[in-house]
Scaffold this motif. Structure first.
Motif, PDB file in Angstrom:
ATOM      1  N   TYR A  36     -27.240 -31.898  -3.227  1.00 28.67           N
ATOM      2  CA  TYR A  36     -28.308 -30.912  -3.014  1.00 28.67           C
ATOM      3  C   TYR A  36     -27.819 -29.819  -2.068  1.00 28.67           C
ATOM      4  O   TYR A  36     -28.081 -29.860  -0.858  1.00 28.67           O
ATOM      5  CB  TYR A  36     -29.557 -31.589  -2.453  1.00 28.67           C
ATOM      6  CG  TYR A  36     -30.781 -30.699  -2.568  1.00 28.67           C
ATOM      7  CD1 TYR A  36     -31.429 -30.529  -3.791  1.00 28.67           C
ATOM      8  CD2 TYR A  36     -31.276 -30.017  -1.456  1.00 28.67           C
ATOM      9  CE1 TYR A  36     -32.529 -29.705  -3.906  1.00 28.67           C
ATOM     10  CE2 TYR A  36     -32.392 -29.191  -1.568  1.00 28.67           C
ATOM     11  CZ  TYR A  36     -33.010 -29.038  -2.790  1.00 28.67           C
ATOM     12  OH  TYR A  36     -34.114 -28.224  -2.912  1.00 28.67           O
ATOM     13  N   PRO A  37     -27.104 -28.816  -2.599  1.00 30.86           N
ATOM     14  CA  PRO A  37     -26.536 -27.757  -1.749  1.00 30.86           C
ATOM     15  C   PRO A  37     -27.496 -26.585  -1.562  1.00 30.86           C
ATOM     16  O   PRO A  37     -27.181 -25.437  -1.875  1.00 30.86           O
ATOM     17  CB  PRO A  37     -25.302 -27.333  -2.559  1.00 30.86           C
ATOM     18  CG  PRO A  37     -25.716 -27.528  -3.982  1.00 30.86           C
ATOM     19  CD  PRO A  37     -26.630 -28.726  -3.991  1.00 30.86           C
TER      20      PRO A  37
ATOM     21  N   PHE B 137     -39.888 -30.955  -8.375  1.00 25.10           N
ATOM     22  CA  PHE B 137     -39.703 -32.156  -9.181  1.00 25.10           C
ATOM     23  C   PHE B 137     -38.481 -32.941  -8.703  1.00 25.10           C
ATOM     24  O   PHE B 137     -38.530 -34.176  -8.604  1.00 25.10           O
ATOM     25  CB  PHE B 137     -39.529 -31.785 -10.663  1.00 25.10           C
ATOM     26  CG  PHE B 137     -40.811 -31.611 -11.423  1.00 25.10           C
ATOM     27  CD1 PHE B 137     -41.826 -30.796 -10.948  1.00 25.10           C
ATOM     28  CD2 PHE B 137     -41.000 -32.250 -12.631  1.00 25.10           C
ATOM     29  CE1 PHE B 137     -43.010 -30.624 -11.656  1.00 25.10           C
ATOM     30  CE2 PHE B 137     -42.170 -32.098 -13.357  1.00 25.10           C
ATOM     31  CZ  PHE B 137     -43.177 -31.282 -12.871  1.00 25.10           C
ATOM     32  N   HIS B 138     -37.377 -32.238  -8.447  1.00 26.26           N
ATOM     33  CA  HIS B 138     -36.168 -32.913  -7.945  1.00 26.26           C
ATOM     34  C   HIS B 138     -36.479 -33.726  -6.688  1.00 26.26           C
ATOM     35  O   HIS B 138     -36.118 -34.898  -6.566  1.00 26.26           O
ATOM     36  CB  HIS B 138     -35.095 -31.883  -7.580  1.00 26.26           C
ATOM     37  CG  HIS B 138     -34.483 -31.161  -8.740  1.00 26.26           C
ATOM     38  ND1 HIS B 138     -34.435 -31.670 -10.005  1.00 26.26           N
ATOM     39  CD2 HIS B 138     -33.874 -29.953  -8.793  1.00 26.26           C
ATOM     40  CE1 HIS B 138     -33.825 -30.809 -10.806  1.00 26.26           C
ATOM     41  NE2 HIS B 138     -33.483 -29.766 -10.096  1.00 26.26           N
ATOM     42  N   ILE B 139     -37.124 -33.066  -5.743  1.00 28.32           N
ATOM     43  CA  ILE B 139     -37.372 -33.669  -4.435  1.00 28.32           C
ATOM     44  C   ILE B 139     -38.297 -34.876  -4.550  1.00 28.32           C
ATOM     45  O   ILE B 139     -38.009 -35.967  -4.034  1.00 28.32           O
ATOM     46  CB  ILE B 139     -37.950 -32.613  -3.466  1.00 28.32           C
ATOM     47  CG1 ILE B 139     -36.873 -31.585  -3.115  1.00 28.32           C
ATOM     48  CG2 ILE B 139     -38.509 -33.276  -2.206  1.00 28.32           C
ATOM     49  CD1 ILE B 139     -37.410 -30.351  -2.395  1.00 28.32           C
ATOM     50  N   VAL B 140     -39.420 -34.701  -5.242  1.00 28.31           N
ATOM     51  CA  VAL B 140     -40.405 -35.780  -5.333  1.00 28.31           C
ATOM     52  C   VAL B 140     -39.822 -36.988  -6.058  1.00 28.31           C
ATOM     53  O   VAL B 140     -39.946 -38.131  -5.592  1.00 28.31           O
ATOM     54  CB  VAL B 140     -41.677 -35.281  -6.041  1.00 28.31           C
ATOM     55  CG1 VAL B 140     -42.605 -36.448  -6.381  1.00 28.31           C
ATOM     56  CG2 VAL B 140     -42.414 -34.276  -5.156  1.00 28.31           C
TER      57      VAL B 140
ATOM     58  N   LEU C 131     -43.079 -33.956   2.436  1.00 30.46           N
ATOM     59  CA  LEU C 131     -41.965 -34.212   1.521  1.00 30.46           C
ATOM     60  C   LEU C 131     -40.660 -33.670   2.087  1.00 30.46           C
ATOM     61  O   LEU C 131     -39.627 -34.349   2.070  1.00 30.46           O
ATOM     62  CB  LEU C 131     -42.252 -33.558   0.167  1.00 30.46           C
ATOM     63  CG  LEU C 131     -43.411 -34.142  -0.644  1.00 30.46           C
ATOM     64  CD1 LEU C 131     -43.761 -33.212  -1.804  1.00 30.46           C
ATOM     65  CD2 LEU C 131     -43.067 -35.531  -1.163  1.00 30.46           C
ATOM     66  N   VAL C 132     -40.700 -32.452   2.597  1.00 34.24           N
ATOM     67  CA  VAL C 132     -39.501 -31.815   3.137  1.00 34.24           C
ATOM     68  C   VAL C 132     -38.990 -32.560   4.365  1.00 34.24           C
ATOM     69  O   VAL C 132     -37.772 -32.744   4.544  1.00 34.24           O
ATOM     70  CB  VAL C 132     -39.783 -30.333   3.459  1.00 34.24           C
ATOM     71  CG1 VAL C 132     -38.612 -29.713   4.221  1.00 34.24           C
ATOM     72  CG2 VAL C 132     -40.049 -29.558   2.175  1.00 34.24           C
ATOM     73  N   ASP C 133     -39.910 -33.006   5.212  1.00 40.64           N
ATOM     74  CA  ASP C 133     -39.505 -33.744   6.414  1.00 40.64           C
ATOM     75  C   ASP C 133     -38.734 -35.009   6.058  1.00 40.64           C
ATOM     76  O   ASP C 133     -37.816 -35.415   6.789  1.00 40.64           O
ATOM     77  CB  ASP C 133     -40.733 -34.104   7.248  1.00 40.64           C
ATOM     78  CG  ASP C 133     -41.366 -32.887   7.913  1.00 40.64           C
ATOM     79  OD1 ASP C 133     -40.703 -31.835   7.990  1.00 40.64           O
ATOM     80  OD2 ASP C 133     -42.534 -32.987   8.333  1.00 40.64           O
ATOM     81  N   ALA C 134     -39.108 -35.650   4.948  1.00 42.83           N
ATOM     82  CA  ALA C 134     -38.381 -36.848   4.507  1.00 42.83           C
ATOM     83  C   ALA C 134     -37.132 -36.467   3.726  1.00 42.83           C
ATOM     84  O   ALA C 134     -36.107 -37.152   3.801  1.00 42.83           O
ATOM     85  CB  ALA C 134     -39.297 -37.722   3.644  1.00 42.83           C
TER      86      ALA C 134
END
Length: 358
Positions: A330-331, A265-268, A306-309
């Motif tokens: 984002y550690p 959820f954080h990432i998206v 998503l991760v690549d971006a």
């Protein structure tokens, strides 16, 4: 989170705005459309979407205390919006501290529900499922006979999400974060983590999905109390960063799933915000740190995209934070096993929402 536009004047408006700062139009969020609208007065104290179609709307009953800016059709029998109707125990509002807590908690809850609505995820309440439907209790701390504070617990059980209301206070939440040795602790993070437990029960039911979940996260039937005891006494595994998204995720399979759910959820949502603002990175002579979010993160077919971006964007965010003397936003490290877990969650969400993001 999207940026919205005032239909009256075209000025940018934001998710939590109550009125347009340019033209003064009253604003309200309509969950059915997942849109923030400029409003005009209608009959009987109700409202109409500016230059829009559809029937009259009214504000959630919590609007009176400046807690909620969500709308519902006037014919809806509920007095609360799609988010607030899930609440059972809420902070008191007869004093300034209680009201401030409720406003902050409500803001985080609505942000959570924005994502649930974007993904079209089911969120049955206790009216639909009396034993496992989604319900929220925001609990006050207790004081024993000796005057000692007994903190309320944040957690999930059978659809009930409990949240310690005192954590709406920044100083209280930060003291807990420091004492627990956590890299970050937020109200929105609590909501996203605990709702992960709820959706495991909702979505991981058939034998094939359960087998896949256990192959990635482990067996959720592992003794929870014993796992937490081991974690607090021995700490996380030495190689936790190669397999887990956080130290807490390493303590039990159920927490691994919930942590990954929250981070998804954080990432998206952060990627959607970056896209809304047209953010991109292209550092000179560092092509591997370049990114442009040219897709809708809520419709991503897999987690790898998503991760690549996300990785280049999070590096830039962390660098900006350090320039301000602030801790990293984002550690965390997204190892290949973690990406595989995120991909599983993406598939779960797309299947539950029938692959449709609103």
């Amino acid at each position: 989170m999207r940026l919205f536009a005032c239909a009256n004047c075209g000025n940018p408006i934001h998710f939590d705005n109550r009125s347009c700062i340019n033209c003064g139009s009253r604003l309200g969020f309509l969950p059915e459309d997942v849109m923030l609208y400029a409003l005009v007065p209608a009959n009987d104290g109700n409202w109409q979407v500016f230059n829009g179609h559809g029937g009259a709307v009214r504000f959630c009953a919590n609007e009176a205390a400046d807690i909620c800016n969500w709308l519902l059709p006037v014919q809806d029998h509920n007095i609360y919006c799609a988010a607030c109707r899930h609440n059972r125990i809420v902070p008191v509002t007869d004093n300034a501290e209680g009201l401030a807590r409720w406003q902050k908690i409500g803001q985080a809850q609505r942000h959570l529900f924005y994502s649930l609505l974007r993904w079209n995820l089911p969120h049955p309440g206790r009216d639909v499922d009396p034993n496992g439907g989604l319900v929220f209790d925001y609990l006050a701390d207790e004081v024993d006979a000796n005057g000692n504070v007994i903190p309320a617990m944040t957690g999930h059980e059978d659809g009930l999400i409990s949240l310690r209301a005192a954590e709406a206070n920044d100083a209280t939440r930060e003291s807990v974060r420091v004492s627990m040795g956590e890299p970050y602790r937020t109200l929105l993070g609590h909501f996203r983590h605990e709702i992960g437990h709820f959706y495991f029960e909702q979505l991981v039911r058939d034998d094939q999905t359960l087998w896949e979940a256990r192959s990635l996260f482990g067996d959720e039937r592992e003794d929870y109390a014993e796992a937490l005891k081991r974690n607090y006494e021995q700490g996380p595994p030495a190689d936790w960063q190669t397999r887990f998204i956080s130290t807490y995720a390493s303590c039990h399979p159920a927490e691994d799933f919930a942590e990954c759910w929250a981070h998804f959820f954080h990432i998206v949502d952060t990627l959607e915000t970056a896209r809304a603002f047209g953010l991109s990175t292209d550092p000179r002579r560092h092509g591997d740190m370049a990114t442009e979010i040219a897709f809708d993160p809520y419709r991503a077919p897999d987690a790898q995209g998503l991760v690549d971006a996300w990785v280049p964007l999070s590096v830039a965010l962390n660098s900006l934070q350090r320039s301000m003397g602030q801790p990293d936003s984002y550690p965390f490290i997204l190892s290949p096993p973690v990406v595989e877990k995120l991909n599983f969650i993406n598939r779960l969400i797309r299947r539950a929402g029938e692959g449709y993001a609103r």
